[in-house]
Write a protein that holds these residues in place. Structure first.
Motif, PDB file in Angstrom:
ATOM      1  N   ALA A 245       0.835  -1.203   0.000  1.00 19.50           N
ATOM      2  CA  ALA A 245       0.000   0.000   0.000  1.00 19.50           C
ATOM      3  C   ALA A 245       0.869   1.253   0.000  1.00 19.50           C
ATOM      4  O   ALA A 245       0.535   2.256  -0.635  1.00 19.50           O
ATOM      5  CB  ALA A 245      -0.919  -0.003   1.221  1.00 19.50           C
ATOM      6  N   ALA A 246       1.993   1.157   0.678  1.00 20.91           N
ATOM      7  CA  ALA A 246       2.876   2.325   0.741  1.00 20.91           C
ATOM      8  C   ALA A 246       3.561   2.576  -0.604  1.00 20.91           C
ATOM      9  O   ALA A 246       3.909   3.699  -0.935  1.00 20.91           O
ATOM     10  CB  ALA A 246       3.924   2.117   1.819  1.00 20.91           C
ATOM     11  N   GLN A 247       3.738   1.482  -1.399  1.00 18.03           N
ATOM     12  CA  GLN A 247       4.465   1.622  -2.675  1.00 18.03           C
ATOM     13  C   GLN A 247       3.555   1.905  -3.859  1.00 18.03           C
ATOM     14  O   GLN A 247       3.982   2.405  -4.869  1.00 18.03           O
ATOM     15  CB  GLN A 247       5.185   0.306  -3.007  1.00 18.03           C
ATOM     16  N   GLN A 248       2.298   1.495  -3.759  1.00 12.02           N
ATOM     17  CA  GLN A 248       1.428   1.484  -4.933  1.00 12.02           C
ATOM     18  C   GLN A 248       0.460   2.668  -4.963  1.00 12.02           C
ATOM     19  O   GLN A 248      -0.035   3.084  -3.927  1.00 12.02           O
ATOM     20  CB  GLN A 248       0.590   0.199  -4.964  1.00 12.02           C
ATOM     21  N   VAL A 249       0.198   3.114  -6.180  1.00 12.68           N
ATOM     22  CA  VAL A 249      -0.779   4.193  -6.357  1.00 12.68           C
ATOM     23  C   VAL A 249      -2.199   3.614  -6.251  1.00 12.68           C
ATOM     24  O   VAL A 249      -3.134   4.291  -5.831  1.00 12.68           O
ATOM     25  CB  VAL A 249      -0.625   4.809  -7.771  1.00 12.68           C
ATOM     26  N   ASN A 250      -2.311   2.330  -6.593  1.00  9.97           N
ATOM     27  CA  ASN A 250      -3.614   1.677  -6.595  1.00  9.97           C
ATOM     28  C   ASN A 250      -4.275   1.752  -5.201  1.00  9.97           C
ATOM     29  O   ASN A 250      -3.768   1.181  -4.244  1.00  9.97           O
ATOM     30  CB  ASN A 250      -3.392   0.214  -7.022  1.00  9.97           C
ATOM     31  N   PRO A 251      -5.419   2.444  -5.086  1.00  8.93           N
ATOM     32  CA  PRO A 251      -6.032   2.644  -3.763  1.00  8.93           C
ATOM     33  C   PRO A 251      -6.564   1.351  -3.139  1.00  8.93           C
ATOM     34  O   PRO A 251      -6.849   1.311  -1.949  1.00  8.93           O
ATOM     35  CB  PRO A 251      -7.189   3.614  -4.049  1.00  8.93           C
ATOM     36  N   THR A 252      -6.684   0.272  -3.945  1.00 10.86           N
ATOM     37  CA  THR A 252      -7.237  -0.965  -3.380  1.00 10.86           C
ATOM     38  C   THR A 252      -6.328  -1.557  -2.305  1.00 10.86           C
ATOM     39  O   THR A 252      -6.790  -2.193  -1.376  1.00 10.86           O
ATOM     40  CB  THR A 252      -7.490  -2.002  -4.495  1.00 10.86           C
ATOM     41  N   TRP A 253      -5.011  -1.330  -2.452  1.00  9.14           N
ATOM     42  CA  TRP A 253      -4.101  -1.811  -1.407  1.00  9.14           C
ATOM     43  C   TRP A 253      -4.429  -1.120  -0.082  1.00  9.14           C
ATOM     44  O   TRP A 253      -4.427  -1.726   0.974  1.00  9.14           O
ATOM     45  CB  TRP A 253      -2.641  -1.545  -1.774  1.00  9.14           C
ATOM     46  N   ARG A 254      -4.701   0.181  -0.183  1.00 13.29           N
ATOM     47  CA  ARG A 254      -5.021   0.930   1.041  1.00 13.29           C
ATOM     48  C   ARG A 254      -6.313   0.390   1.654  1.00 13.29           C
ATOM     49  O   ARG A 254      -6.419   0.174   2.865  1.00 13.29           O
ATOM     50  CB  ARG A 254      -5.169   2.423   0.701  1.00 13.29           C
ATOM     51  N   GLN A 255      -7.291   0.139   0.790  1.00 16.49           N
ATOM     52  CA  GLN A 255      -8.567  -0.379   1.302  1.00 16.49           C
ATOM     53  C   GLN A 255      -8.370  -1.750   1.959  1.00 16.49           C
ATOM     54  O   GLN A 255      -8.998  -2.061   2.965  1.00 16.49           O
ATOM     55  CB  GLN A 255      -9.584  -0.466   0.162  1.00 16.49           C
TER      56      GLN A 255
END
Ligand code: SF4
Ligand code: SF4
Length: 332
Positions: free
Chosen positions: A45-55
């Motif tokens: 999540a810290a590396q990726q722009v993809n918000p799904t990791w954050r979710q």
């Protein structure tokens, strides 16, 4: 994406989705922050722009309560076993070809063989847990060897197989009522969507308002293919005394597009919709009445579709299945 993190995440997903013959993994029953996939997910999540990791991370972090094996198992059964037709199928062929086994089953098996593996599982090779285990194997090879070929094989497998259906399983889990499986759903979407899918991802709110719609009702033949392929059972065909009706439960639709793709007459399209009630009627057709015994037969939509195929109107077609043989005999 960091292959070491993916190795741990695919391992966790494969364990969670495997049929729980000997019980589900123990870590599924403790708080989300202590799951082995939590830290790798945080780093992704810290590396990726993809918000799904954050979710995914937020959903895991919110899992504070411990659960029993029995409770998790009953959630698994409610989601993936069901009676006759489970809410979520765990086979690629069911999602992509509408049946089990299908061409996807054999294609996956051939790729396992090419990579030097023989599948001896009791499950079909295109079961989610086996495809994820294959990805674990490919990550492992990539970590151990400097050969870039393994990375290429992993990417190809994701492009040709895993990304075609596992993100949709993930989306269905996100819409389920079970927080632990919602968190796993976010991880499936985040780790297996192809880069093209990620680019095409719209902001969450906008995509939530895309729904299947039928602009020209007469084009829908009520064949039921869309109902068969819908991963969340959002579509249903119901028959009452006088009508056959195609219904859409808007709150269960994840806008995956599968129904649109299997609709042969192209009656279905995904359209923006706002404040839509649930369920809604997509198509309704009166049921015909047998001229001999007055019972209701199939819908007029189905009869019209058969007539279009036949190019003529044989009289026996108007009769119910009981009266039809006699009428066919008469017409000889
Ligand atoms: S919408 Fe298409 S696939 Fe669904 S029942 Fe109608 S014709 Fe068949
Ligand atoms: S888009 Fe179609 S197949 Fe996908 S969930 Fe909605 S109704 Fe079902």
């Amino acid at each position: 994406m960091d292959v070491k993190h993916l190795f741990t995440i695919y391992t966790g997903l494969a364990q969670a989705l495997a049929p729980p013959t000997y019980g589900l993994p123990d870590w599924l029953c403790v708080s989300g922050r202590t799951w082995p996939i939590f830290q790798p997910a945080v780093e992704m999540a810290a590396q990726q722009v993809n918000p799904t990791w954050r979710q995914a991370v937020e959903a895991l972090a919110a899992l504070k309560k411990k659960s029993s094996q029995a409770a998790r198992r009953s959630e698994y059964e409610a989601l993936f076993v069901g009676r006759g037709r489970p809410p979520i199928w765990l086979y690629e062929s069911r999602h992509v070809n509408g049946r089990i086994p299908g061409p996807a089953t054999f294609s996956v098996q051939a790729l396992y063989k090419q990579a030097g593996l023989e599948s001896e599982s009791a499950e079909l090779p295109d079961h989610a847990a086996l495809e994820l285990s294959f990805l674990v194997f490919l990550c492992q090879q990539e970590i151990k060897s400097a050969d870039p070929e393994w990375r290429a094989v992993r990417r190809l497998f994701i492009k040709k197989h895993a990304s075609l259906w596992l993100p949709n399983v993930g989306r269905a889990l996100i819409h389920s009522e079970y927080p632990a499986w919602q968190a796993l759903g976010y991880l499936l979407v985040a780790s297996l969507s192809s880069s093209k899918q990620l680019k095409a991802q719209k902001p969450e709110k906008a995509s939530a308002f895309l729904l299947p719609s039928i602009m020209q009702p007469n084009e829908c033949t009520l064949c039921g293919f869309c109902v068969q392929i819908c991963p969340t059972r959002a579509l249903n065909i119901v028959e009452d005394e006088s009508n056959t009706t195609l219904l859409l439960s808007t709150k269960h639709c994840i806008a995956c597009d599968h129904c649109v793709r299997v609709c042969i007459p192209k009656a279905l399209t995904l359209e923006s919709a706002e404040n839509t009630p649930s369920p809604i009627i997509l198509r309704q057709s009166e049921r015909a009445i047998c001229p001999a015994c007055d019972t209701h037969t199939v819908s007029q939509a189905e009869i019209d579709a058969i007539l279009t195929q036949l190019g003529e109107h044989p009289r026996w077609l108007d009769y119910c299945l009981n009266c039809r043989p006699y009428q066919m005999e008469l017409s000889k």
